[in-house]
Design an enzyme around this catalytic site. Structure first.
Site, PDB file in Angstrom:
ATOM      1  N   CYS A  34       0.835  -1.199   0.000  1.00 27.56           N
ATOM      2  CA  CYS A  34       0.000   0.000   0.000  1.00 27.56           C
ATOM      3  C   CYS A  34       0.874   1.255   0.000  1.00 27.56           C
ATOM      4  O   CYS A  34       1.442   1.618  -1.023  1.00 27.56           O
ATOM      5  CB  CYS A  34      -0.971  -0.039   1.178  1.00 27.56           C
ATOM      6  N   HIS A  92      -3.307  -4.950   0.136  1.00 27.54           N
ATOM      7  CA  HIS A  92      -2.875  -5.488   1.432  1.00 27.54           C
ATOM      8  C   HIS A  92      -2.956  -7.011   1.371  1.00 27.54           C
ATOM      9  O   HIS A  92      -3.864  -7.623   1.957  1.00 27.54           O
ATOM     10  CB  HIS A  92      -3.764  -4.953   2.564  1.00 27.54           C
ATOM     11  N   GLU A 150      -1.394  -9.187   2.896  1.00 25.25           N
ATOM     12  CA  GLU A 150      -1.259  -9.850   4.191  1.00 25.25           C
ATOM     13  C   GLU A 150      -2.600 -10.280   4.761  1.00 25.25           C
ATOM     14  O   GLU A 150      -2.686 -11.215   5.568  1.00 25.25           O
ATOM     15  CB  GLU A 150      -0.544  -8.935   5.194  1.00 25.25           C
TER      16      GLU A 150
END
Length: 590
Positions: free
Chosen positions: A393, A524, A526
């Site tokens: 990001c 994102h 993750e």
């Protein structure tokens, strides 16, 4: 005699007492994983007793990370635990806040839906909470109705803020019948070092407070730094009126992924399925045992620097940290996360001091100008050393700023940090300009949730994903300014993924002949990583870090890099040609 409605779905509530941060979320997640491994369809929900509608505008130091779901909801970090342990996507309905509940009830009152009624906490607020709890039992998109809904009630028993949620949970048991609802209470059993004793009184008082509002727990989770002996478990069972089989000792575990084994050893899952009369099979440990082998028997260790603003509170980057560890599990490697304050990397000397012994650099997301030059400095250092870099990001945006500065745009910046910059290589998204200007609501208005992207064939990211069509979750207001694509290309940075229409830059990377691994994504990733299914970008990044460590690079001397601020031109017309392009050639692995 009133009959309770037949309920195909069972409800399990998890509450906490004595102290916060006892691990209710991890306990609930681990139990959910156990029930899933027994063949049951489980979904989960978190009730948060704060007045914010969602955590999206909270300070990360207060709340930790904001976990974004596929449908774009900004939720509590515990929802991330739920997704990782259950290995399934949840929706925004998995997180309910007091702010959401009151907003809905007040809106209904204004529409006249309670016409004639005095709107009160009971029944109107509690009814709205119950409705949201019961909605979790509805069939999902695949028409699969959950067997069990696990609902974690935030806060601790006795908090004023939690009372409506506990009352709603009590009413759910009243409405559905005791045979369909299970209460699990997590409590602290402190060890007093001077006397060497474990004390049960805090748990007794916590259960007494719970019973005073009409809830008798079916099982107790005893949190302690050591095993609770059988004699104390018997005492707690007697004084709290809980079946001895429901008194569960949960000492601190070596890893959070050991918690399901701890609960299973204490037979909590068997107790729950018997009490709720659930169909079940034996636990299938195949996948989880493989995970635990990778956790506890690594073949090596790599050190990854996480360069961020909130490193003093690791929960602010919880999903990033977990994704790094999961990427390591794939390689049978232990990832040691080195927490680096971005302010420490603002100078070349500072970056060299804190990044000298790491094997990779991760630049996470974030907001605000503080620490930005340090993140850019960390990227500059890593580029020169051949260190693998992954930017998430804001991390992608910092990679772009660093790249364009290296080819002469020394005032390149983001409109977020320097609205008057002559070279806004990162600009405000068109639909966000009114919001940034303060002319619209700030909360819940970013580009949120899952969006597709198309990757360039043969790119590093396409090779990592194994496909050119991907979908990732997002949370941002700013984007790469397409007017600067030529300058980005001149730096050597490649746009390797965009939105399907080609407009929004989603991925960037340097080709392998310039740098072994520098990858940035506007997303994102993750948030979609699971311990048993690590995200491919993190697998590739950790793999690059392992390669870097194995290569045993010879030291590379970096020429002194002058501070950019000392060489800013007086006129915006001079900055493109008035600065010598003296950025050191990126190092290559030998």
């Amino acid at each position: 005699m009133r009959k309770h409605p037949q309920s195909a779905t069972k409800h399990l509530f998890v509450s906490g007492g004595v102290a916060s941060s006892l691990g209710k979320g991890l306990t609930a997640s681990s139990l959910g994983q156990l029930l899933t491994a027994r063949g049951l369809h489980v979904t989960m929900q978190k009730l948060d007793p704060y007045l914010n509608v969602d955590p999206g505008t909270m300070n990360p130091f207060q709340h930790g990370e904001v976990f974004v779901t596929e449908d774009g909801a900004e939720t509590d970090l515990d929802v991330g635990h739920y997704e990782r342990f259950l290995d399934r996507d949840l929706s925004g309905s998995a997180n309910v806040t007091t702010g959401q509940v009151y907003s809905t009830v007040i809106a209904k009152e204004r529409r006249g839906e309670y016409l004639g009624d005095t709107v009160q906490v009971i029944p109107h607020i509690t009814d709205e909470i119950k409705q949201r709890i019961m909605a979790m039992a509805q069939p999902d998109g695949g028409d699969n109705r959950p067997d069990v809904v696990i609902t974690e009630i935030g806060g601790t028993v006795g908090d004023i803020e939690s009372q409506p949620f506990l009352e709603a949970a009590r009413q759910v048991r009243h409405d559905l019948g005791r045979e369909n609802v299970f209460f699990l209470h997590v409590s602290l059993v402190p060890h007093l070092a001077p006397s060497g004793e474990l004390k049960t009184k805090p748990t007794q008082h916590s259960v007494a407070a719970l019973r005073s509002i009409g809830i008798t727990p079916d099982a107790l989770i005893l949190r302690c730094d050591r095993d609770v002996p059988e004699s104390l478990k018997n005492k707690i069972a007697l004084m709290c009126d809980v079946d001895i089989d429901g008194v569960i000792s949960t000492p601190d575990a070596p890893s959070i992924y050991d918690i399901p084994k701890v609960l299973h050893r204490e037979e909590l899952d068997a107790f729950v399925v018997r009490r709720l009369n659930l169909p079940f099979r034996d636990v299938d440990w195949t996948e989880w045992d493989d995970l635990l082998r990778r956790v506890h028997e690594p073949h090596g260790t790599v050190r990854i620097a996480l360069v961020g603003k909130y490193v003093d509170f690791s929960d602010a980057y919880l999903s990033v940290s977990e994704a790094l560890h999961a990427g390591g599990f794939k390689h049978y490697a232990k990832v040691e996360v080195v927490w680096v304050a971005s302010d420490d990397c603002e100078t070349a000397t500072g970056a060299a001091a804190v990044l000298a012994d790491v094997h990779g650099v991760l630049i996470p997301g974030g907001f605000g100008i503080r620490g930005i030059e340090g993140k850019i400095g960390a990227i500059r250092y890593a580029r020169a050393r051949g260190l693998p870099v992954l930017g998430l990001c804001l991390g992608l945006q910092c990679i772009v700023i660093e790249a364009t500065r290296s080819v002469g745009l020394v005032q390149a910046n983001s409109a977020e940090f320097e609205p008057a910059t002559p070279d806004p290589v990162i600009s405000t998204m068109a639909d966000q300009k009114e919001i940034v200007a303060g002319e619209a609501d700030f909360g819940g208005t970013m580009r949120l949730g899952a969006y597709p992207a198309v990757l360039q064939p043969a790119s590093i990211v396409a090779q990592a994903y194994g496909t050119t069509q991907v979908s990732e979750r997002h949370r941002h207001r700013y984007e790469v300014n397409n007017a600067y694509r030529d300058w980005i290309a001149e730096s050597g940075l490649r746009i390797s993924g965009t939105s399907p229409d080609g407009y929004l830059v989603e991925f960037v990377e340097y080709p392998a002949n310039m740098h072994p691994f520098v990858v940035g994504t506007q997303a994102h990733p993750e948030l979609k990583s699971r311990p048993t299914r690590p995200h491919p970008l993190f697998v590739a990044f950790v793999g690059a870090a392992i390669d870097y460590k194995s290569a045993e690079l010879l030291p590379v001397e970096i020429p002194a890099v002058p501070e950019i601020s000392e060489h800013l031109p007086n006129s915006s017309n001079q900055h493109r040609d008035g600065v010598e392009r003296s950025f050191p050639a990126p190092a290559a692995r030998g």
